[in-house]
Design a protein around this motif. Structure first.
Motif, PDB file in Angstrom:
ATOM      1  N   LEU A   1     -28.474   8.127  -5.575  1.00 42.03           N
ATOM      2  CA  LEU A   1     -27.486   7.207  -5.529  1.00 42.03           C
ATOM      3  C   LEU A   1     -26.226   8.231  -4.913  1.00 42.03           C
ATOM      4  O   LEU A   1     -25.416   7.615  -4.162  1.00 42.03           O
ATOM      5  N   TRP A   2     -26.259   9.273  -5.318  1.00 41.73           N
ATOM      6  CA  TRP A   2     -25.132  10.180  -4.955  1.00 41.73           C
ATOM      7  C   TRP A   2     -25.273  10.463  -3.478  1.00 41.73           C
ATOM      8  O   TRP A   2     -24.156  10.270  -2.769  1.00 41.73           O
ATOM      9  N   ALA A   3     -26.456  10.699  -2.892  1.00 48.51           N
ATOM     10  CA  ALA A   3     -26.464  10.717  -1.534  1.00 48.51           C
ATOM     11  C   ALA A   3     -26.112   9.666  -0.873  1.00 48.51           C
ATOM     12  O   ALA A   3     -25.810   9.636   0.348  1.00 48.51           O
ATOM     13  N   ALA A   4     -26.623   8.338  -1.388  1.00 45.23           N
ATOM     14  CA  ALA A   4     -26.300   7.164  -0.883  1.00 45.23           C
ATOM     15  C   ALA A   4     -24.857   7.126  -0.447  1.00 45.23           C
ATOM     16  O   ALA A   4     -24.377   6.338   0.188  1.00 45.23           O
ATOM     17  N   MET A   5     -24.203   7.248  -1.553  1.00 41.01           N
ATOM     18  CA  MET A   5     -22.661   7.142  -1.684  1.00 41.01           C
ATOM     19  C   MET A   5     -22.066   7.943  -0.547  1.00 41.01           C
ATOM     20  O   MET A   5     -21.177   7.455   0.073  1.00 41.01           O
ATOM     21  N   GLY A   6     -22.660   8.939  -0.589  1.00 46.15           N
ATOM     22  CA  GLY A   6     -22.087  10.051   0.543  1.00 46.15           C
ATOM     23  C   GLY A   6     -22.183   9.198   2.149  1.00 46.15           C
ATOM     24  O   GLY A   6     -21.293   9.726   2.722  1.00 46.15           O
ATOM     25  N   ARG A   7     -23.481   8.830   2.113  1.00 46.05           N
ATOM     26  CA  ARG A   7     -23.628   8.005   3.518  1.00 46.05           C
ATOM     27  C   ARG A   7     -22.800   6.977   3.670  1.00 46.05           C
ATOM     28  O   ARG A   7     -22.561   6.552   4.804  1.00 46.05           O
ATOM     29  N   ARG A   8     -22.374   6.367   2.673  1.00 46.53           N
ATOM     30  CA  ARG A   8     -21.700   5.173   2.979  1.00 46.53           C
ATOM     31  C   ARG A   8     -20.031   5.318   2.517  1.00 46.53           C
ATOM     32  O   ARG A   8     -19.434   4.414   1.798  1.00 46.53           O
ATOM     33  N   GLY A   9     -19.422   6.240   3.197  1.00 46.34           N
ATOM     34  CA  GLY A   9     -18.154   6.522   2.844  1.00 46.34           C
ATOM     35  C   GLY A   9     -17.550   7.408   1.802  1.00 46.34           C
ATOM     36  O   GLY A   9     -16.505   7.555   1.589  1.00 46.34           O
ATOM     37  N   GLY A  10     -18.470   7.985   1.111  1.00 47.29           N
ATOM     38  CA  GLY A  10     -18.197   9.019  -0.053  1.00 47.29           C
ATOM     39  C   GLY A  10     -17.862   8.525  -1.501  1.00 47.29           C
ATOM     40  O   GLY A  10     -17.763   7.206  -1.713  1.00 47.29           O
ATOM     41  N   VAL A  11     -17.716   9.274  -2.384  1.00 46.82           N
ATOM     42  CA  VAL A  11     -17.555   9.035  -3.763  1.00 46.82           C
ATOM     43  C   VAL A  11     -16.107   8.278  -3.862  1.00 46.82           C
ATOM     44  O   VAL A  11     -15.988   7.215  -4.404  1.00 46.82           O
ATOM     45  N   ASP A  12     -15.094   8.894  -3.194  1.00 46.76           N
ATOM     46  CA  ASP A  12     -13.712   8.184  -3.311  1.00 46.76           C
ATOM     47  C   ASP A  12     -13.704   6.556  -2.683  1.00 46.76           C
ATOM     48  O   ASP A  12     -13.221   5.741  -3.315  1.00 46.76           O
ATOM     49  N   SER A  13     -14.418   6.275  -1.759  1.00 45.69           N
ATOM     50  CA  SER A  13     -14.623   4.849  -1.274  1.00 45.69           C
ATOM     51  C   SER A  13     -15.329   4.034  -2.159  1.00 45.69           C
ATOM     52  O   SER A  13     -14.863   2.943  -2.376  1.00 45.69           O
ATOM     53  N   TRP A  14     -16.337   4.676  -2.891  1.00 41.95           N
ATOM     54  CA  TRP A  14     -17.067   3.707  -3.847  1.00 41.95           C
ATOM     55  C   TRP A  14     -16.201   3.544  -5.056  1.00 41.95           C
ATOM     56  O   TRP A  14     -16.195   2.700  -5.702  1.00 41.95           O
ATOM     57  N   ARG A  15     -15.351   4.764  -5.426  1.00 45.69           N
ATOM     58  CA  ARG A  15     -14.307   4.515  -6.671  1.00 45.69           C
ATOM     59  C   ARG A  15     -13.325   3.409  -6.242  1.00 45.69           C
ATOM     60  O   ARG A  15     -13.220   2.687  -7.073  1.00 45.69           O
ATOM     61  N   GLU A  16     -12.863   3.485  -5.337  1.00 46.78           N
ATOM     62  CA  GLU A  16     -11.900   2.296  -4.842  1.00 46.78           C
ATOM     63  C   GLU A  16     -12.850   0.998  -4.958  1.00 46.78           C
ATOM     64  O   GLU A  16     -12.023  -0.043  -5.345  1.00 46.78           O
ATOM     65  N   LEU A  17     -13.972   0.837  -4.402  1.00 50.13           N
ATOM     66  CA  LEU A  17     -14.598  -0.248  -4.194  1.00 50.13           C
ATOM     67  C   LEU A  17     -15.073  -0.763  -5.786  1.00 50.13           C
ATOM     68  O   LEU A  17     -14.949  -1.950  -6.022  1.00 50.13           O
ATOM     69  N   VAL A  18     -15.442   0.056  -6.693  1.00 47.39           N
ATOM     70  CA  VAL A  18     -15.934  -0.221  -7.916  1.00 47.39           C
ATOM     71  C   VAL A  18     -14.593  -0.740  -8.673  1.00 47.39           C
ATOM     72  O   VAL A  18     -14.663  -1.763  -9.547  1.00 47.39           O
ATOM     73  N   ALA A  19     -13.356  -0.075  -8.500  1.00 41.57           N
ATOM     74  CA  ALA A  19     -12.092  -0.216  -9.278  1.00 41.57           C
ATOM     75  C   ALA A  19     -11.747  -1.507  -8.849  1.00 41.57           C
ATOM     76  O   ALA A  19     -11.210  -2.437  -9.639  1.00 41.57           O
ATOM     77  N   ALA A  20     -11.760  -2.101  -7.405  1.00 41.01           N
ATOM     78  CA  ALA A  20     -11.294  -3.289  -6.977  1.00 41.01           C
ATOM     79  C   ALA A  20     -12.247  -4.417  -7.623  1.00 41.01           C
ATOM     80  O   ALA A  20     -11.831  -5.432  -8.100  1.00 41.01           O
ATOM     81  N   HIS A  21     -13.494  -4.133  -7.604  1.00 40.12           N
ATOM     82  CA  HIS A  21     -14.398  -5.179  -8.400  1.00 40.12           C
ATOM     83  C   HIS A  21     -14.196  -5.397  -9.758  1.00 40.12           C
ATOM     84  O   HIS A  21     -14.002  -6.545 -10.378  1.00 40.12           O
ATOM     85  N   LEU A  22     -13.928  -4.233 -10.423  1.00 36.07           N
ATOM     86  CA  LEU A  22     -13.680  -4.458 -11.912  1.00 36.07           C
ATOM     87  C   LEU A  22     -12.457  -5.177 -12.132  1.00 36.07           C
ATOM     88  O   LEU A  22     -12.144  -5.738 -13.037  1.00 36.07           O
ATOM     89  N   ALA A  23     -11.381  -4.851 -11.118  1.00 33.37           N
ATOM     90  CA  ALA A  23      -9.993  -5.569 -11.530  1.00 33.37           C
ATOM     91  C   ALA A  23     -10.026  -7.026 -10.910  1.00 33.37           C
ATOM     92  O   ALA A  23      -9.209  -7.686 -11.143  1.00 33.37           O
ATOM     93  N   GLY A  24     -11.075  -7.384 -10.319  1.00 32.52           N
ATOM     94  CA  GLY A  24     -11.339  -8.729  -9.857  1.00 32.52           C
ATOM     95  C   GLY A  24     -10.618  -9.048  -8.514  1.00 32.52           C
ATOM     96  O   GLY A  24     -10.619 -10.100  -7.984  1.00 32.52           O
ATOM     97  N   ALA A  25     -10.273  -7.940  -7.848  1.00 26.69           N
ATOM     98  CA  ALA A  25      -9.396  -8.135  -6.575  1.00 26.69           C
ATOM     99  C   ALA A  25     -10.648  -7.971  -5.613  1.00 26.69           C
ATOM    100  O   ALA A  25     -11.779  -7.550  -5.589  1.00 26.69           O
ATOM    101  N   PRO A  26     -10.218  -8.489  -4.135  1.00 21.28           N
ATOM    102  CA  PRO A  26     -11.217  -8.345  -3.093  1.00 21.28           C
ATOM    103  C   PRO A  26     -11.200  -6.860  -2.811  1.00 21.28           C
ATOM    104  O   PRO A  26     -10.597  -6.173  -2.802  1.00 21.28           O
ATOM    105  N   ALA A  27     -12.550  -6.522  -2.918  1.00 22.68           N
ATOM    106  CA  ALA A  27     -12.926  -5.082  -2.676  1.00 22.68           C
ATOM    107  C   ALA A  27     -12.631  -4.622  -1.168  1.00 22.68           C
ATOM    108  O   ALA A  27     -13.168  -5.294  -0.346  1.00 22.68           O
ATOM    109  N   PRO A  28     -12.026  -3.327  -0.948  1.00 19.20           N
ATOM    110  CA  PRO A  28     -12.077  -2.735   0.182  1.00 19.20           C
ATOM    111  C   PRO A  28     -13.472  -2.316   0.763  1.00 19.20           C
ATOM    112  O   PRO A  28     -14.161  -2.007  -0.104  1.00 19.20           O
ATOM    113  N   VAL A  29     -13.587  -2.632   1.890  1.00 22.53           N
ATOM    114  CA  VAL A  29     -15.125  -2.268   2.565  1.00 22.53           C
ATOM    115  C   VAL A  29     -14.833  -0.848   3.085  1.00 22.53           C
ATOM    116  O   VAL A  29     -14.117  -0.429   3.855  1.00 22.53           O
ATOM    117  N   PRO A  30     -16.200   0.071   2.554  1.00 19.23           N
ATOM    118  CA  PRO A  30     -16.224   1.328   2.990  1.00 19.23           C
ATOM    119  C   PRO A  30     -16.433   1.333   4.745  1.00 19.23           C
ATOM    120  O   PRO A  30     -17.036   0.678   5.188  1.00 19.23           O
TER     121      PRO A  30
END
Length: 92
Positions: free
Chosen positions: A15-44
């Motif tokens: 999963l670590w490598a997959a996250m790297g190929r899909r925008g990096g950990v910071d992009s996924w952190r934003e995506l997950v935070a938005a999902h948990l907050a119920g907001a529309p998630a930014p797309v990596p």
């Protein structure tokens, strides 16, 4: 966000490598935070892929979604998390 060693210990180190190929950990952190907050998630931002008539989630995407279902305490075992993640991604 889980660290690379935490993912490896749980048997999902890819999963670590997959996250790297899909925008990096910071992009996924934003995506997950938005999902948990119920907001529309930014797309990596990733390279464009050909669009098919029916989009089928990649195994990596299902694995990431199943991991977060587990981390958020959703009931069931790994198979249930996988099936739920696959169903959610297919419906999206």
């Amino acid at each position: 966000m889980p660290k690379k060693t935490e993912l490896t210990e749980r048997g999902v180190g890819g999963l670590w490598a997959a996250m790297g190929r899909r925008g990096g950990v910071d992009s996924w952190r934003e995506l997950v935070a938005a999902h948990l907050a119920g907001a529309p998630a930014p797309v990596p931002v990733v390279a464009a892929e050909p669009v098919a008539e029916t989009l089928v989630p990649l195994e990596e995407q299902i694995a990431v979604a199943a991991y977060f279902l587990f981390q958020n305490g959703h009931p069931g075992g790994p198979e249930t998390h996988w099936q739920t993640a696959e169903r959610q991604l297919t419906a999206a």
